[in-house]
Every structure is written in C-alpha cells, then in structure tokens.
Enzyme design. Structure first.
Site, PDB file in Angstrom:
ATOM      1  N   SER A 217       0.843  -1.200   0.000  1.00 26.75           N
ATOM      2  CA  SER A 217       0.000   0.000   0.000  1.00 26.75           C
ATOM      3  C   SER A 217       0.873   1.242   0.000  1.00 26.75           C
ATOM      4  CB  SER A 217      -0.906   0.007   1.229  1.00 26.75           C
ATOM      5  OG  SER A 217      -0.107   0.097   2.409  1.00 26.75           O
ATOM      6  N   HIS A 218       0.281   2.376  -0.310  1.00 28.40           N
ATOM      7  CA  HIS A 218       1.033   3.623  -0.320  1.00 28.40           C
ATOM      8  C   HIS A 218       1.675   3.906   1.039  1.00 28.40           C
ATOM      9  CE1 HIS A 218      -1.461   5.244  -3.949  1.00 28.40           C
ATOM     10  NE2 HIS A 218      -0.490   4.436  -4.312  1.00 28.40           N
ATOM     11  N   LEU A 219       0.931   3.636   2.111  1.00 26.59           N
ATOM     12  CA  LEU A 219       1.483   3.883   3.443  1.00 26.59           C
ATOM     13  C   LEU A 219       2.672   2.957   3.703  1.00 26.59           C
ATOM     14  CD1 LEU A 219       1.514   5.164   6.208  1.00 26.59           C
ATOM     15  CD2 LEU A 219      -0.354   3.639   6.895  1.00 26.59           C
TER      16      LEU A 219
ATOM     17  N   GLY B  85       0.630   7.762  -3.502  1.00 32.47           N
ATOM     18  CA  GLY B  85      -0.659   8.144  -2.940  1.00 32.47           C
ATOM     19  C   GLY B  85      -0.738   9.567  -2.437  1.00 32.47           C
TER      20      GLY B  85
END
Length: 1162
Positions: A759-761, A967
């Site tokens: 994920s972006h995080l 993101g």
C-alpha cells in the site's frame, strides 16, 4: 461441613445485566451464587447453579442466597477496582479451595463498581491469592507483584476492595450479617451503590416454596424506588428529581424539559410521541431516536420515576399513545433512506412500549384486579394492600412499578402452599399474566404462543419445531454437557428459520388503513423477532461454553493438523447463523450474505490433499473469519459512536448515577449477538493462525527501533510528542498518512489493523526507513497496552516480531529534533520547463523536464508493450505538461497571490495551524483555475468518443528513486473530456493536490523547496478491471531478489493503495524456477467499480465482494498461473527499467494491463 461453591453474578446493576438479563445468563448456563437488584422470590442453589423457579428477593435491593455453612466459615467478598478491554474478564486464583487451590481460576463478575466474587473460607485461615485477566481466547495475564496475603479473623463477613497490580495493600471492610439499609438516591428514582444484604429465607421457608415460575426480565432490570404495600391511599404526587437543561438543545432539551412537566407514565410517553412524530430524516432523526431509546430504558428500569399527578387515566390512555409511537417507528423502518444506525436504535425502543391489544384499549381495561381486591376469601389487610397498591394506582396512573408490585405480591401469596385460597391465587396468577402482557414483559415462549392464532400451518410447524428444541435444551440446562453442539446448532437453525419467517411477514409494511387489531398483532410479531434475536445470544453463549469445555482452539488445531476438520463444522456453522442474525436485523445485509457464502464454501471445499493444502485452507478461512469479526466490530463501534455522548448528556441532566452512565453502552454490547459472535471468531482465528503457522504479527518494514510507546488513534502531524524517540501504537489508518511528516522522532509504528504490504502507506514507511508492523492478536495487543508510556524495543524480522521493555539510556542516541528540518541528503526534484504556449503531448513524446517521471514511464511502458508484442497492455493516454497550471493562474489574474502564498508556506508553522490555513488557501485558489479550452478539445478529439477517462498526477516530485510520493497526489477517475466543465474541474483538483498539508510536509522532510514543485497531468483511458495489482520485483520484507511479490484486489486499485480495512491476495513467484507461494487471501469487504452506464462525474461505485465467486480464492490452478504471469512481467520490467520496480496494473478478462512503474524503495 464444606460449602458448595458458587459466585455472585450482578445481573442488573445500573439498568444492565452482565449478559443481557437474568434469563439469558441462566440459559447460558453460567454458575452463579446470587443475583441482582429486584425480581421475584424463592431461588435456591441447585448443583451450583441458580434455580429460576425460586428467586427470593426484595425489590430495589441486592440479594444473596447463602449456602448452608457452619459458623466457622467467613464470607469473603472480593472487589477489584479495575476495568479490562472489551471481550475480556477478570478471575482470581489462590491457595484456598474456594479460590481454586492454585489449580482452577475462579471467574469474577462485572458490576458498575468493579469486578466481584463471593467466597467462603475457614476462619483463622491464612490465604494467598492473585487476580488475573482472562483474554478472549482463554489465555491469561497475571497481575504484577507478589501474592496477596490475607489472614482471616473470626469476622462473619469481610469485604476487600483491591486495585490491580497493587498486591501489597487493600481496603478491608467488616460487614455484619444483618441487612443494611438501602439509601435512596436523591435522583430520578435511581438507587446508589448497595452493600451486601441479609440472606433472605430460612430453610423451612425455602422448603415450603411453590413451583410458581416468576421473575420477568422486566422486573429483573428494575432499579427504581422500593415498592411499599399500602393499606390506604398513600401515593404521593410529588417526587424528587433533577432536570438540568443547561447545555442541552434539540431532542435532549425537549425530553428533559418535557419530563419535568410529565410526572406520570402516560405523560412521559406523550413526550416521546411528540418527538418521534415531529422529526425528519437524517442525523436529526437519529439523534432523537437515540435520546428516546435512552429515556424509555431509564423509565422502564425505574431510574426515571413515574409519579401520580392527581389525574385519572386508565391504561387505555397509555396503550393509545404506544400505538401511535409504534406506527411511526414502523413507518421509519419502511423508509428507504433509513440509516443503519436508526434501525439499530428503533429495535431498542420497541420493547419499552406497552401493548395496545384490544383488551388494553377498552374503556375499562385490566378489571380483574378490581374483582380480586373485593374477594371475601382473603384477609382484610391483604384486600387493602391490593386495592391501594395495585388496583387504584393502576387505574389512575399506571406505570412500570405496578408490574413490580404485582410480582412481589404474587411471590408473597404463593410462598406457602395452602396459606391462601387456591381460587384467589389462581385469579392473581391470571391477572399477573395479563399485566405482563400489557407491559410486553412475557417470556419468549409466552410471546410466541400469543401470535400462534395469526400464523399459517407452515409457520406453526416452524414455531413448534423451535419450541420443542428449546424445551429440550432448557431441560438439560445445568447438566455437565449443558447440551451438546448438535442440539445447540439444531436449535439455532430452528430459531433462525422462525425469525426469518416472522420478518418475511413484516416485510410488507404497515398499511395506512390497517385495523387496530392487525397493528396490535404486528407489534407482537415485532417483539417476538426481537426476542428471538435475544435468545440467539443465549444459544451462542452456551455454544461457546461447550466448545471451551471440549478444548477450544487447541482442539481445533489438533483436528486440522491431523487433516480432519469435522470438529470445525459446528463452530463455523454457528458463525454463519450469528452473521445471518445480523443480516436479519438489517445490519449490512450484503456483507452478511457474502460472509455466509464464503464460510459455507470453504467448509464444503475442505483440505485439498497436496503439500500446502492445509495452509491454504487455513489462510482462506482466516481471511473470511477476520471479515466476520470486522463486521461484528462495526456494530459495536456504531453503538460506541451513537450512545456514550448522548447517555452522558441525558444522564447528567436527569441526575442518573455516574456508574449507570459509564456502563450503559458496554452493557448494550455485552448483551448482543455480536458479543458472542466476536468471541467465537476470536477462537476460530486463533486456531486458523496456528494451523497456518502465523503469530498475529505482520512485518511490513523490518528493522529495530527503540523509543517510548505512545498510543494514538491515527498518525496526525502536530498531535505527537515532539521530543524523544517514539514508537506509535496506532488504532487505525486510512493510507494517507505520512509517518515522518507527522514527526521526525517516530522510530517505529505498530498498527492494530491489517494493511496491504504494498500500500502507499507501506511504501512510504519503507522509503522513510521507519520500522512498521501490524498486529491483530488479542493477547499481544493486551501485552502492548501494558507497555504504553514505557521505553520499548521493537525488533521486526521477516519471521518474527518482538516488543520488549528497554532499560538502557536512549536519550543520547534517540533524541529527536525540536522541529522539522531538511533531510541530510535532500531529494533532487526533476528540473522542469514550463511549456509556453501550453499544448498537450502524446505519451511517447513525454520528457522528464516537461511531463514528470510518471508520464515518461507510461510512455516507455507503451513502447515496451509494442516491442514485446503485447506481453502486457497499456491504456491510451496524453499529457497536460508543466506550465499549464501557471498559465491558468496568469490568465485569471491570480499569479501574484499564488506566489505570495507559496512564499509563506515555506516557513509556515505546523503547531499554530498556520501551515494548514495557508495550504487550504492555496488549494482553493488553484482548484478554481481552468485549463485552456483548446487543451480539453484536443484531448476530447484524440481519445475514443465518449471514453471514460482518469485524470492522474505526474509531478516533478513523485516516482523518484528517493521520493515515490505514493498516494500523495490526487487521481480523479470516471470523467469525460467531452464534458468540459467537469473535466476542467478534475484537472484543477489534481493541480491543487500539490499543496495539501500532507504533500507540503512530505517535501519539507525531503528537503525540497515548495517553489521547486510543479504538476503535470496524465490523462488516460479509464479501465474497468476485474482485478488490480501491485508488484514489487524484490521481496520488500526479506529483500529476496529471486521473488516477485504481488498483492491483488478485486476491482479498481485504490482499494490496494489506500488503508481500506482488510487484506489482499498476497502471492510470490520465483523468477527462476517458477514456484509459487501463497501468503494471504483477500477479505476486503468492497470493491470499487466504474459505472459504465452512469454519469461520468468523477466517482466510482462500491459493491460487496463475495470471494466464494472469485477464482483467485477458489481455483488454485488459476492462482498459480496468474502469479507466474505477473512474475514474468515484473522480471521483464525490472530488467528494462534498470532496477527493482514498484509496478501497478490490472487484469481485464485474459489481458494484463500495466498503468505505472517506478523505482521500488528498498
């Protein structure tokens, strides 16, 4: 002579019961010694459990049924002043036999004032003991310190008040055997804390008790003033109360102010009627319903008192008002715009309304009590008590206290067989049944029998089947087996079928011309289906007890490892039925159906006989059970969102005791089906993880970090300690967070929810070198919470995670800077050229200096697709280059203001809120700009006619080796260039995303000046994928260069990139030998899809995912083949782009599309 051992269970302190109410806890088979405030008389302990037929007590007082012990015994009441996490409970263990002899833990019971247990120990004995926390999965946490030591004296009764982890001290109170006086609280009828009471009935009196079954749920929950039997008209119209409306508004103010002038029950119901009928939909209606449900609950439990006011209105007045309220609630239920929260609250209002059957709306209802009061076969004093306490009161100002008084009276007259005329007793019993019917306080069986005349033959057969099974279970209540799983599952199935049939009959709604009789019967149907849901709680509780007695999760693990999963079928079946009841109650019905389908599909599939078959089975099942628990938690979270604030406001206004206010919401959760469902899911998850060789931790960024453990709800800049190294314990994330932008002193993150690795995080944390792990194991979370505020060491590897106390001095090595500063090695943004005049570029013509790295990589991908003869596909696209935003600002005359704000944002303070304010101004200014019409027309003419497009960022400060910007900037899907206004707004939104607070802070941390950042816009044809994926061509966890790791989600890729709760399919393929590994199965509840037949308005649609219909979950051959294809493509891109790649793409039918690639952070 030794005493039989049982414990006190406070079933209704402060309007709540530990597990809903006495009937539920009894049916759940919990061992109890004594009970709660109020109810009927005559229970004696039988085999360590409470006999429902003989509950002897005094209304408004806590009671005990004392075991028959010799005088050498000391009655010891232990009270622990400590609260635990939802789903956990306290127990104790000690040297005395009644403390378990250090072999068996003795459960404690939850009350408003703490956790309690009642024991009997030989006087003069020296005992040692300790308290412990029992976690959801059965594991325990012992309190710190040495054993507690107690030397018992010759006192007859002692009470100890203890504090968790403080084993050296406790408060000792000596309590005499005589009953203490219950002090009335000077509030609206609520009673304060109550100490131990006298043992009530003598042995001889107990032996004379009749077999009368009493103690309704309604009366069990009573906490109002004591009933006094009067022989003359001593009712008082005045009562002490509190009505503080300061700080209240809306429905809360109306309720409190209205109650001040509504002294009796029917006037209070009238206040509710006005509020319910004069509210509109939306949040205002929700707030009104919440307040009404709290208010009616407190009236029915006596905490808000009803008084006589000098008027004279028979119960038909109350019935008429109730009918009006009921009609309005049913109208709301039929409203297609009804909020899920409203549906939950309405179901809690229904049981608080009286019946409006024809016998109660008659001009003179409930006349039997008048005839009873004038009988010649009872003593004069008893006549007077019946007349003045019940008859006259009921016919002037009926209220909930009348049922309490009648039940107590019936307990008196049936205590000794033959003391009163059999005819009189029989008539009183009949009246009691009638009164229960008026208050809708009958048992589930009584309620179901009342609707029998309205059922057809099929429904009657379903009803009889359930009642037969229920009786069979009730007959074995208290036996060692407490009913086996076969009987429990069969009864749950019968119950669920009956409830579904009733709800089917209620589906049609209430017609405007419906007769009063049909409306009254509809109320009974509604109460029956609510009662069936309550009884499902009982069955699930008993089921969990039986599974625990069989060995719990350990038994399931052993079964699975022997490659047999037969014993899993009943627990999984119970989960399906629990989920179905949530759906029947209207809670996320699509989600409920999908989970049901998945569980049944995985049960049917079983373990496939191959090397990793057992692990794949466990991982797939784990994904669905996690989804089921997430659903249960969403219901609990809703109650926590809607009730506490409203309860606190109303409780303070009415003078309700603090302990009642504090425990209101938790009691609602603990008495619901979701409480038992959550427990069952936790047990299954523990077993599934063990079978899959998982430990509840998931390392996203391995490494070692040291710092103070700080608990936060979210990662938010400006909300964290600014000095000293810290490790964050984060409750939830949405994927937009920038860890280092929130604080340079953040050394590690422990997130208490699942998160896609890619994920972006996750990517940003990896790039920022922040140790990042997730944890969902209840035991580990409990251990972590004990370390909050302490210095800890977080050690994460690909195989394990360890968090431990750290005692060395870390101040020198881990001191954080006082404020944000630029990086030691600032990222070099792409040097850009502002196009003038501005025109669009084809992807193949995109250059770094004109279009940014993302657009350039997409152009190279398109070329590579042609060169490899469509080894993968790339969507058609164009670029609005650097300079278009600046040109729009010049054209609109806003260039000077833009530059001024850009200068200010460089040094704006975070803590004061200055930065947020300037960022907001910048975004508003830029989002008002419009690209030239010539650009929009060029795109419209180049792209396919009426093509749906996605407008994406391509900044000069993203997709770089040292700054992915994953993101960070906007993408707007589902727009058309032919609709110029909406398309222009979408382009402006992407420009404006360059100046979000998050983006500005990210560039500060990277050492990039804000004036050196600019934005191009990539416009591509929008794909409508079946699946979306992210690839990392080097394993991000263990840096294995042979593996390509893929995370895959159904629908559009935003599900993967954001912090949406859930997990993706996670697989890995070996670049060289073609082997495939499966690490996780998807359980995202929703997928994002493009509405191809809807408006191109910049939005996408969410729809529920059923993974039993997804080939990646059901077809191992397809899963392996797709993983091999993605591995081949990832390896190809790694070679062509000169290093490890972070790749995004999607799948449509048999075609694989690549939409982006950038350097992978390592």
């Amino acid at each position: 002579m030794s005493c039989s051992r049982y414990i006190e269970l406070p079933l209704g302190v402060s309007n709540v019961s530990l597990a809903g109410d006495l009937r539920r806890v009894l049916a759940a088979g919990l061992s109890i010694k004594a009970s709660r405030y109020s109810s009927y008389a005559g229970l004696r302990p039988i085999h360590g459990r409470l006999d429902r037929r003989r509950l002897h007590k005094t209304v408004g007082r806590k009671f005990m049924i004392s075991p028959r012990c010799e005088a050498t015994k000391v009655k010891l009441k232990l009270r622990l002043d400590h609260q635990v996490q939802f789903g956990e409970h306290h127990a104790l263990m000690g040297s005395a036999q009644s403390m378990g002899s250090w072999q068996q833990r003795i459960p404690m019971n939850w009350t408003d004032s703490g956790w309690v247990a009642d024991l009997e120990i030989d006087s003069g004995e020296r005992v040692e003991f300790k308290y412990l926390i029992v976690l959801q999965d059965g594991n325990v946490i012992w309190e710190d310190g040495s054993n507690r030591v107690l030397d018992l004296t010759e006192s007859e009764s002692l009470e100890l008040v203890c504090r968790w982890n403080d084993t050296k001290s406790h408060d000792v109170l000596e309590v005499s055997e005589v009953s203490r006086r219950v002090e009335e609280s000077f509030t609206n009828g609520s009673l304060g804390e109550v100490e131990e009471q006298e043992a009530l009935a003598s042995d001889s009196e107990d032996d004379a008790d009749s077999e009368f079954i009493a103690s309704t749920e309604f009366v069990q929950e009573w906490q109002g003033r004591e009933v006094t039997f009067m022989r003359s008209n001593e009712h008082k119209g005045d009562g002490i109360g509190k009505w503080d409306t300061s700080g209240l508004d809306g429905s809360a103010f109306d309720l409190v102010d209205g109650d001040k002038h509504a002294r009796n029950w029917w006037r209070k119901l009238e206040v509710v009627q006005k509020l319910v009928t004069n509210t509109e939909g939306g949040l205002n209606r929700l707030g009104t319903l919440i307040n009404v449900s709290i208010y009616l609950k407190w009236i029915n439990t006596g905490q808000i008192q009803c008084f006589e006011d000098g008027g004279h209105h028979r119960p038909n007045k109350h019935a008429g008002i109730a009918r009006y309220i009921f009609r309005e609630l049913e109208r709301m239920i039929s409203d297609k715009n009804l909020l899920p929260q409203e549906r939950v609250v309405i179901r809690k209002i229904h049981p608080c309304l009286p019946s409006f059957k024809s016998e109660f709306t008659a001009s003179v209802p409930l006349t039997r009590i008048r005839d009873i009061a004038h009988r010649n076969d009872i003593p004069h004093n008893l006549k007077q008590e019946i007349k003045h306490t019940i008859q006259n009161k009921l016919h002037r100002n009926a209220g909930p206290e009348d049922l309490v008084a009648t039940e107590l009276l019936l307990g008196r007259v049936t205590k000794k067989d033959g003391e009163y005329s059999a005819a009189f007793v029989e008539q009183l019993k009949i009246f009691y049944i009638e009164l229960k019917d008026f208050f809708n306080a009958g048992s589930l069986t009584e309620q179901l029998d009342s609707i029998r005349p309205s059922l057809d033959e099929l429904a009657i057969s379903i009803l009889d089947d359930f009642l037969t099974k229920k009786k069979r279970l009730d007959d074995v209540l208290g036996a060692p087996s407490d009913g086996d799983t076969n009987e429990l599952i069969a009864t749950m199935h019968a119950l669920t079928g009956l409830r579904a049939a009733l709800l089917k009959g209620l589906e049609s709604g209430l017609r405007n011309d419906a007769s009063d009789t049909s409306i009254a019967m509809r109320q009974k149907w509604r109460l029956c289906e609510i009662g069936l849901e309550d009884y499902m709680f009982v069955l699930l509780s008993r089921f969990c007890n039986v599974i625990d007695s069989m060995g719990g999760s350990e038994m399931l693990v052993n079964q699975a490892k022997s490659r047999s999963v037969n014993d899993w079928n009943h627990p999984l079946g119970a989960v399906v039925l629990g989920i179905r009841h949530l759906g029947l109650s209207g809670w996320q019905q699509g989600e409920c159906m999908a989970i049901e389908n998945e569980v049944m599909a995985w049960q049917s599939a079983g373990i496939i006989e191959k090397q990793d078959g057992m692990k794949v089975w466990a991982l797939r099942l784990k994904a669905t059970i996690e989804r089921a628990r997430r659903l249960a938690e969403s219901y609990s979270d809703t109650l926590l969102q809607i009730y506490p604030t409203n309860v606190e406001k109303l409780g303070s206004a009415f003078g309700i005791p603090d302990n009642t206010i504090r425990t209101f919401t938790e009691a609602e959760i603990r008495s619901s089906v979701v409480f038992q469902l959550s427990k069952l899911c936790s047990l299954l998850l523990k077993a599934a993880r063990a079978v899959a060789d998982e430990h509840g931790w998931d390392p996203l960024v391995p490494g070692t970090a040291v710092g103070t453990l700080v608990e936060v709800d979210r990662i938010l800049p400006g909300s964290l300690p600014s000095s000293g190294s810290i490790i964050l314990l984060v409750r939830e994330a949405d994927g937009d967070e920038e860890v280092k932008a929130s604080g340079e002193n953040v050394a590690g993150v422990i997130l208490l929810q699942e998160l896609p690795h890619l994920s972006h995080l996750g990517v940003r944390a990896r790039q920022e070198k922040v140790v990042f792990v997730t944890c969902e194991d209840d035991d580990e979370i409990s251990s972590l919470q004990k370390l909050i505020g302490k210095t800890v060491k977080l050690e994460a590897t690909a195989a394990s995670v360890l968090v431990s106390p750290y005692t060395e001095d870390v101040s020198a090595d881990h001191k954080a800077p006082e404020s944000f500063s630029t990086s030691a090695s600032p990222v070099q943004p792409i040097k850009f050229v502002l196009s003038d005049p501005v025109s669009t570029l084809d992807l193949v013509d995109a250059k770094l200096e004109t279009s940014g790295a993302k657009a350039v990589s997409c152009g190279r991908l398109a070329q590579l697709s042609e060169e490899t003869k469509n080894a993968f596909h790339v969507p058609k696209g164009m670029v609005i280059p650097f300079g278009a935003m600046e040109a729009a600002l010049r054209t609109s005359g806003n260039e000077a203001m833009f530059k001024e704000l850009l200068t200010k944002v460089e040094t704006a303070s975070i803590e004061s809120g200055e930065l947020e304010g300037i960022c907001k101004q910048l975004q508003e200014l830029v989002s008002e700009q419009k690209p030239p019409s010539s650009i929009i027309e060029k795109i419209a003419s180049t792209m396919p006619v009426n093509a749906r497009l996605i407008v994406r960022s391509s900044a000069n400060v993203e997709d770089l080796a040292g700054m992915s910007g994953a993101g960070l900037y906007e993408s707007i899907p589902n727009v058309r260039a032919s609709e110029s206004d909406s398309f222009g707004r979408s382009v402006a939104k992407v420009w404006a995303s360059l100046y979000t607070r998050r983006a500005v802070l990210s560039r500060r941390m990277a050492g990039v000046s804000q004036k050196n950042a600019t934005m191009a816009v990539l416009v591509q044809e929008l794909l409508s994928p079946d699946l979306s994926f992210v690839l990392h061509t080097v394993s991000p966890i263990d840096k294995n260069e042979k593996l390509v790791v893929a995370e895959i989600a159904s629908g559009l890729g935003e599900t993967l990139a954001s912090g949406t709760r859930g997990s993706p399919w996670r697989v890995a393929g070996n670049k060289f030998d073609g082997s495939v590994k499966v690490f996780a199965f998807a359980n995202f509840s929703e997928e994002l899809v493009v509405q191809t037949d809807g408006e191109a308005d910049g939005t996408v649609r969410k729809q529920i995912v059923d993974y039993s219909r997804k080939s990646l979950s059901t077809n191992g051959h397809y899963r392996d083949r797709l993983t091999e294809q993605l591995t081949t493509i990832g390896f190809l891109l790694e070679q062509k782009f000169g290093g490890p790649q972070d790749v995004e793409g999607c799948i449509i039918g048999q075609k694989i599309y690549i939409v982006q690639t950038r350097p992978q952070p390592l």
